[in-house]
Write a protein that holds these residues in place. Structure first.
Motif, mmCIF file in Angstrom:
data_model
loop_
_atom_site.group_PDB
_atom_site.id
_atom_site.type_symbol
_atom_site.label_atom_id
_atom_site.label_comp_id
_atom_site.label_asym_id
_atom_site.label_seq_id
_atom_site.Cartn_x
_atom_site.Cartn_y
_atom_site.Cartn_z
ATOM 1 N N ALA A 244 0.822 -1.213 0.000
ATOM 2 C CA ALA A 244 0.000 0.000 0.000
ATOM 3 C C ALA A 244 0.850 1.254 0.000
ATOM 4 O O ALA A 244 0.532 2.235 -0.684
ATOM 5 C CB ALA A 244 -0.939 -0.005 1.208
ATOM 6 N N ARG A 245 1.929 1.247 0.752
ATOM 7 C CA ARG A 245 2.771 2.437 0.854
ATOM 8 C C ARG A 245 3.513 2.762 -0.437
ATOM 9 O O ARG A 245 4.059 3.860 -0.587
ATOM 10 C CB ARG A 245 3.770 2.255 2.002
ATOM 11 N N ARG B 243 3.697 6.726 -3.752
ATOM 12 C CA ARG B 243 4.946 7.004 -4.488
ATOM 13 C C ARG B 243 4.725 6.853 -5.988
ATOM 14 O O ARG B 243 5.266 7.647 -6.776
ATOM 15 C CB ARG B 243 6.054 6.057 -4.005
ATOM 16 N N ILE B 244 3.927 5.868 -6.395
ATOM 17 C CA ILE B 244 3.602 5.719 -7.816
ATOM 18 C C ILE B 244 2.919 6.982 -8.326
ATOM 19 O O ILE B 244 3.239 7.494 -9.410
ATOM 20 C CB ILE B 244 2.695 4.488 -8.049
ATOM 21 N N VAL B 245 1.980 7.505 -7.539
ATOM 22 C CA VAL B 245 1.264 8.730 -7.932
ATOM 23 C C VAL B 245 2.242 9.901 -8.035
ATOM 24 O O VAL B 245 2.175 10.705 -8.969
ATOM 25 C CB VAL B 245 0.141 9.054 -6.930
ATOM 26 N N SER C 211 6.736 -3.759 -9.789
ATOM 27 C CA SER C 211 7.041 -4.338 -8.485
ATOM 28 C C SER C 211 5.777 -4.501 -7.644
ATOM 29 O O SER C 211 5.569 -5.529 -6.995
ATOM 30 C CB SER C 211 8.045 -3.452 -7.737
ATOM 31 N N ASN C 212 4.901 -3.500 -7.690
ATOM 32 C CA ASN C 212 3.694 -3.536 -6.877
ATOM 33 C C ASN C 212 2.756 -4.658 -7.292
ATOM 34 O O ASN C 212 2.087 -5.264 -6.445
ATOM 35 C CB ASN C 212 2.980 -2.189 -6.951
ATOM 36 N N TYR D 56 3.511 -7.500 -8.132
ATOM 37 C CA TYR D 56 3.987 -8.774 -7.604
ATOM 38 C C TYR D 56 3.631 -8.943 -6.129
ATOM 39 O O TYR D 56 4.141 -9.844 -5.464
ATOM 40 C CB TYR D 56 5.491 -8.926 -7.835
ATOM 41 N N PHE D 57 2.737 -8.100 -5.629
ATOM 42 C CA PHE D 57 2.209 -8.256 -4.267
ATOM 43 C C PHE D 57 1.765 -9.687 -4.011
ATOM 44 O O PHE D 57 1.982 -10.253 -2.937
ATOM 45 C CB PHE D 57 1.026 -7.306 -4.059
ATOM 46 N N PHE D 58 1.127 -10.298 -4.999
ATOM 47 C CA PHE D 58 0.568 -11.627 -4.816
ATOM 48 C C PHE D 58 1.626 -12.707 -4.623
ATOM 49 O O PHE D 58 1.304 -13.829 -4.238
ATOM 50 C CB PHE D 58 -0.326 -11.987 -6.010
ATOM 51 N N LYS D 59 2.901 -12.372 -4.885
ATOM 52 C CA LYS D 59 3.947 -13.371 -4.696
ATOM 53 C C LYS D 59 4.973 -12.963 -3.637
ATOM 54 O O LYS D 59 5.976 -13.622 -3.443
ATOM 55 C CB LYS D 59 4.666 -13.640 -6.021
ATOM 56 N N ARG D 60 4.721 -11.851 -2.943
ATOM 57 C CA ARG D 60 5.663 -11.395 -1.937
ATOM 58 C C ARG D 60 5.507 -12.151 -0.626
ATOM 59 O O ARG D 60 4.438 -12.661 -0.305
ATOM 60 C CB ARG D 60 5.454 -9.895 -1.618
#
Length: 234
Positions: A196-197, A201-203, A220-221, A223-227
């Motif tokens: 979420a954080r 930064r993306i914005v 990178s974001n 890939y949340f589902f594999k972190r």
């Protein structure tokens, strides 16, 4: 304007999608609409309609005379899903970042939007994305995982809508809704906060016109589902 029944179905869809994504519903179990309604605390009719919509999307399959079962998603399937989402999200982020503040962004309306809806500028898109990013961070930091999923989904939907258009957003969301979290439930909260954080930064990167950096962080974001958390066991 949506009818009340349509609104209830959309609410049920959101709750069920989040439960599927979070791994709260098992792939090896058959669920009846009545059982799901009781488990999730929502009415039977919207649940039944939502499950039929998910059958159409390919997320679940109907089991005659028994109920519904999740379509199996393997690690390899998840990798493919993320790779396709990246192919959509990267040009969306780049397009937004490279646009001028007053440029019109997005190439199509949302499927449920009025054809006369006003065009959106980059500045308007950034404002909307920042609001969604902040809501996602707040939910994650509060430990509200269900709300985190909802807001994170809305953020990525908006990113695709404004960067490429409504069709791209619909394709990406359908793939997202087929994703699964391959980690223990007690690990999700920490990873959700980190993920979420990244959104504010993306914005910032989009607003500053840093297209390459925005594209890298979006990738990178996704890939949340594999972190897994840094301190997690193997």
């Amino acid at each position: 304007m949506r009818t009340q029944s349509e609104s209830l179905r959309e609410q049920a869809l959101g709750i069920i999608r989040d439960a599927i994504t979070a791994g709260e519903l098992a792939e090896d179990k058959i669920y009846s609409a009545a059982g799901l309604a009781k488990q999730l605390g929502i009415s039977l009719s919207p649940v039944r309609e939502a499950m039929m919509a998910l059958v159409t999307e390919g997320t679940v399959e109907a089991v005659p005379n028994r109920g519904f079962r999740l379509v199996t998603v393997t690690e390899a399937d998840l990798e493919e899903i993320i790779a396709i989402r990246v192919l959509l999200a990267v040009p969306a982020a780049r397009s937004l970042a490279e646009a001028g503040s007053d440029d019109i962004v997005g190439r199509g309306q949302r499927a449920d939007a009025d054809a006369t809806s006003q065009s959106t500028t980059k500045a308007d898109a950034v404002t909307r994305l920042r609001s969604l990013a902040e809501a996602t961070v707040a939910a994650a930091e509060d430990g509200d995982v269900a709300e985190f999923y909802t807001q994170d989904r809305r953020f990525h939907e908006a990113l695709l809508e404004h960067g490429l258009g409504g069709r791209a957003a619909a394709i990406s969301l359908r793939l997202r809704d087929q994703s699964r979290l391959y980690r223990h439930q007690d690990q999700i909260g920490a990873v959700a906060v980190d993920s979420a954080r990244e959104l504010p930064r993306i914005v910032d990167l989009i607003e500053e016109g840093k297209s390459a950096e925005a594209a890298d962080l979006v990738t990178s974001n996704l890939y949340f589902f594999k972190r897994v958390p840094a301190d997690a066991d193997g």
